[in-house]
Design a protein around this motif. Structure first.
Motif, PDB file in Angstrom:
ATOM      1  N   VAL A 102       0.840  -1.201   0.000  1.00  0.00           N
ATOM      2  CA  VAL A 102       0.000   0.000   0.000  1.00  0.00           C
ATOM      3  C   VAL A 102       0.876   1.251   0.000  1.00  0.00           C
ATOM      4  N   ARG A 103       1.907   1.273   0.846  1.00  0.00           N
ATOM      5  CA  ARG A 103       2.808   2.426   0.877  1.00  0.00           C
ATOM      6  C   ARG A 103       3.547   2.599  -0.446  1.00  0.00           C
ATOM      7  N   ALA A 104       3.848   1.481  -1.100  1.00  0.00           N
ATOM      8  CA  ALA A 104       4.553   1.530  -2.386  1.00  0.00           C
ATOM      9  C   ALA A 104       3.618   1.833  -3.548  1.00  0.00           C
ATOM     10  N   LYS A 105       2.318   2.021  -3.251  1.00  0.00           N
ATOM     11  CA  LYS A 105       1.293   2.356  -4.255  1.00  0.00           C
ATOM     12  C   LYS A 105       1.118   1.258  -5.303  1.00  0.00           C
ATOM     13  N   ILE A 106       1.368   0.018  -4.874  1.00  0.00           N
ATOM     14  CA  ILE A 106       1.133  -1.126  -5.753  1.00  0.00           C
ATOM     15  C   ILE A 106      -0.349  -1.468  -5.764  1.00  0.00           C
ATOM     16  N   THR A 107      -0.999  -1.300  -4.616  1.00  0.00           N
ATOM     17  CA  THR A 107      -2.423  -1.557  -4.492  1.00  0.00           C
ATOM     18  C   THR A 107      -2.989  -0.709  -3.363  1.00  0.00           C
ATOM     19  N   GLN A 108      -4.317  -0.570  -3.345  1.00  0.00           N
ATOM     20  CA  GLN A 108      -4.982   0.148  -2.258  1.00  0.00           C
ATOM     21  C   GLN A 108      -5.818  -0.797  -1.396  1.00  0.00           C
ATOM     22  N   LYS A 109      -5.849  -2.080  -1.771  1.00  0.00           N
ATOM     23  CA  LYS A 109      -6.690  -3.046  -1.072  1.00  0.00           C
ATOM     24  C   LYS A 109      -5.845  -4.147  -0.456  1.00  0.00           C
ATOM     25  N   LEU A 110      -6.171  -4.509   0.783  1.00  0.00           N
ATOM     26  CA  LEU A 110      -5.419  -5.555   1.467  1.00  0.00           C
ATOM     27  C   LEU A 110      -5.551  -6.892   0.758  1.00  0.00           C
ATOM     28  N   GLU A 111      -6.739  -7.189   0.252  1.00  0.00           N
ATOM     29  CA  GLU A 111      -6.959  -8.479  -0.401  1.00  0.00           C
ATOM     30  C   GLU A 111      -6.212  -8.590  -1.726  1.00  0.00           C
ATOM     31  N   GLU A 112      -5.711  -7.471  -2.241  1.00  0.00           N
ATOM     32  CA  GLU A 112      -4.918  -7.491  -3.472  1.00  0.00           C
ATOM     33  C   GLU A 112      -3.427  -7.325  -3.185  1.00  0.00           C
ATOM     34  N   SER A 113      -3.064  -7.365  -1.915  1.00  0.00           N
ATOM     35  CA  SER A 113      -1.651  -7.269  -1.531  1.00  0.00           C
ATOM     36  C   SER A 113      -1.029  -8.654  -1.630  1.00  0.00           C
ATOM     37  N   HIS A 114      -0.624  -9.018  -2.826  1.00  0.00           N
ATOM     38  CA  HIS A 114      -0.112 -10.366  -3.072  1.00  0.00           C
ATOM     39  C   HIS A 114       1.218 -10.582  -2.346  1.00  0.00           C
ATOM     40  N   HIS A 115       1.457 -11.837  -1.961  1.00  0.00           N
ATOM     41  CA  HIS A 115       2.698 -12.251  -1.295  1.00  0.00           C
ATOM     42  C   HIS A 115       2.879 -11.519   0.041  1.00  0.00           C
ATOM     43  N   THR A 116       1.801 -11.394   0.776  1.00  0.00           N
ATOM     44  CA  THR A 116       1.841 -10.798   2.112  1.00  0.00           C
ATOM     45  C   THR A 116       1.082 -11.685   3.088  1.00  0.00           C
ATOM     46  N   SER A 117       1.404 -11.524   4.354  1.00  0.00           N
ATOM     47  CA  SER A 117       0.721 -12.298   5.392  1.00  0.00           C
ATOM     48  C   SER A 117      -0.709 -11.815   5.592  1.00  0.00           C
ATOM     49  N   ILE A 118      -0.964 -10.519   5.339  1.00  0.00           N
ATOM     50  CA  ILE A 118      -2.331 -10.015   5.546  1.00  0.00           C
ATOM     51  C   ILE A 118      -3.282 -10.643   4.535  1.00  0.00           C
ATOM     52  N   LYS A 119      -2.836 -10.868   3.324  1.00  0.00           N
ATOM     53  CA  LYS A 119      -3.689 -11.544   2.343  1.00  0.00           C
ATOM     54  C   LYS A 119      -3.940 -12.985   2.772  1.00  0.00           C
ATOM     55  N   GLN A 120      -2.900 -13.641   3.302  1.00  0.00           N
ATOM     56  CA  GLN A 120      -3.062 -15.007   3.779  1.00  0.00           C
ATOM     57  C   GLN A 120      -4.052 -15.060   4.938  1.00  0.00           C
ATOM     58  N   ARG A 121      -3.981 -14.077   5.839  1.00  0.00           N
ATOM     59  CA  ARG A 121      -4.921 -14.036   6.964  1.00  0.00           C
ATOM     60  C   ARG A 121      -6.353 -13.861   6.464  1.00  0.00           C
ATOM     61  N   LEU A 122      -6.531 -12.968   5.501  1.00  0.00           N
ATOM     62  CA  LEU A 122      -7.866 -12.731   4.962  1.00  0.00           C
ATOM     63  C   LEU A 122      -8.417 -13.988   4.289  1.00  0.00           C
ATOM     64  N   GLN A 123      -7.572 -14.731   3.616  1.00  0.00           N
ATOM     65  CA  GLN A 123      -8.006 -15.962   2.964  1.00  0.00           C
ATOM     66  C   GLN A 123      -8.383 -17.035   3.979  1.00  0.00           C
ATOM     67  N   ASN A 124      -7.760 -16.969   5.168  1.00  0.00           N
ATOM     68  CA  ASN A 124      -8.045 -17.962   6.209  1.00  0.00           C
ATOM     69  C   ASN A 124      -9.312 -17.645   7.003  1.00  0.00           C
ATOM     70  N   ILE A 125      -9.856 -16.430   6.818  1.00  0.00           N
ATOM     71  CA  ILE A 125     -11.090 -16.055   7.505  1.00  0.00           C
ATOM     72  C   ILE A 125     -12.266 -16.641   6.727  1.00  0.00           C
ATOM     73  N   THR A 126     -12.935 -17.608   7.322  1.00  0.00           N
ATOM     74  CA  THR A 126     -14.032 -18.282   6.626  1.00  0.00           C
ATOM     75  C   THR A 126     -15.397 -17.949   7.211  1.00  0.00           C
ATOM     76  N   ASP A 127     -15.433 -17.501   8.476  1.00  0.00           N
ATOM     77  CA  ASP A 127     -16.713 -17.174   9.109  1.00  0.00           C
ATOM     78  C   ASP A 127     -16.467 -16.229  10.277  1.00  0.00           C
ATOM     79  N   ASP A 128     -17.540 -15.866  10.971  1.00  0.00           N
ATOM     80  CA  ASP A 128     -17.429 -14.940  12.104  1.00  0.00           C
ATOM     81  C   ASP A 128     -16.620 -15.532  13.253  1.00  0.00           C
ATOM     82  N   LYS A 129     -16.680 -16.849  13.397  1.00  0.00           N
ATOM     83  CA  LYS A 129     -15.928 -17.488  14.482  1.00  0.00           C
ATOM     84  C   LYS A 129     -14.426 -17.293  14.309  1.00  0.00           C
TER      85      LYS A 129
END
Length: 317
Positions: free
Chosen positions: A184-211
């Motif tokens: 995001v700081r490098a202006k590659i993307t503005q969305k976390l889900e589009e931040s490829h090769h990052t742990s935040i994208k992996q975390r978002l992919q692992n979120i499957t429900d409210d639990k």
């Protein structure tokens, strides 16, 4: 005055560290080289898989990472004492997975030799709990493969690696957010889900429900997994999402109450936290944390002071 890495990394106590390695060449480590047009994107996949693989073999948990075009960041927890609890067979198996044999026969002979040597077992236990050995096994193979691919030789990395000790939970959380927001700081993307090769994208992919959202923040990979952060997945994601929006649109993204409460609990000032998130790495020397803990570490290293005191006075309430 420089500080030896062995003084910065405590080989007898668990701790959190932020590690960075940068490519020495002008050409990109990963992605598309704008000068030659050659695509090195596959190297990003390679290093991301390598980080996750090695974290299951060393006594290390990965909390955040990002792979950029010419460098990468990792926030990890190192437990140098964990290998002492592993069986001899487990130590041998982990080491052989790090340095695999070409044939099953050779592997069996190597394992037998390791198990029959108390000195070798003790040495490998120490190495499996070593940050330097983890970073070496991460960097060296990529350097060799990249040199072969580029049909050249010589130094590939600018240095072995740069490490910063993270002295409290506030420092860990801040550094995790700093690492996750690199694209995001490098202006590659503005969305976390589009931040490829990052742990935040992996975390978002692992979120499957409210639990899974309300569960405590855990490492994205690793073999120890004894340490957790005192924050939920939801609160961390909301905090990073707000910080990303505030970086893209300064003064337009108001801080949510939940994110404000997290920063207050960690004794962090929200306005300075966001400002320092733009350049956290350079504001401190080899440690990040509150003033008193930085001074304690300086005293332990026989230094009068360490760079970062003034930034810490602003960051912490």
């Amino acid at each position: 005055m420089t500080i030896a890495r062995k003084e910065l990394v405590d080989s007898h106590s668990p701790g959190f560290y932020h590690c960075t390695t940068r490519c020495v060449r002008r050409a990109f480590l990963c992605g598309v080289n704008e000068e030659t047009g050659k695509d090195y994107s596959h190297r990003k996949d390679w290093i991301e898989r390598r980080i996750q693989e090695l974290s299951t073999l060393f006594s290390i948990d990965i909390y955040a990472y990002t792979v950029m075009s010419n460098h990468y960041h990792i926030v990890l927890h190192l437990d140098p004492l964990a290998p002492l609890q592993w069986s001899n067979d487990e130590v041998a198996e982990r080491w052989l997975a790090i340095y695999p044999s070409k044939t099953d026969i050779k592997r069996a002979l190597r394992k037998e030799a390791i198990l029959n040597s108390p000195e070798t077992l003790a040495l490998y236990r120490q190495r499996l709990g070593s940050l330097s050995w983890f970073m070496s096994r991460l960097n060296e193979p990529l350097a060799k493969l990249s040199n072969q691919e580029d049909d050249c030789n010589g130094k590939f990395w600018q240095s072995r690696y740069i490490s910063q000790a993270l002295l409290d939970e506030g420092a860990v959380l801040s550094c995790m957010a700093y690492v996750d927001l690199n694209p995001v700081r490098a202006k590659i993307t503005q969305k976390l889900e589009e931040s490829h090769h990052t742990s935040i994208k992996q975390r978002l992919q692992n979120i499957t429900d409210d639990k899974s959202l309300v569960k405590t923040l855990l490492p994205v990979s690793g073999s120890v997994k004894q340490i957790t952060q005192n924050i939920s997945n939801r609160d961390y994601i909301n905090l990073v999402e707000w910080a990303g929006k505030a970086i893209v649109h300064p003064n337009k993204a108001s801080i949510p109450k939940e994110a404000q409460s997290v920063l207050e609990r960690l004794n962090l000032q929200s306005n300075h936290w966001l400002t320092q998130l733009q350049s956290l790495e350079s504001r401190y020397c080899r440690v990040i944390g509150p003033v008193e803990l930085i001074r304690q570490r300086a005293k332990k290293l026989y230094r009068r002071c360490l760079h970062g005191i003034s930034s810490a006075k602003q960051l912490y309430s």
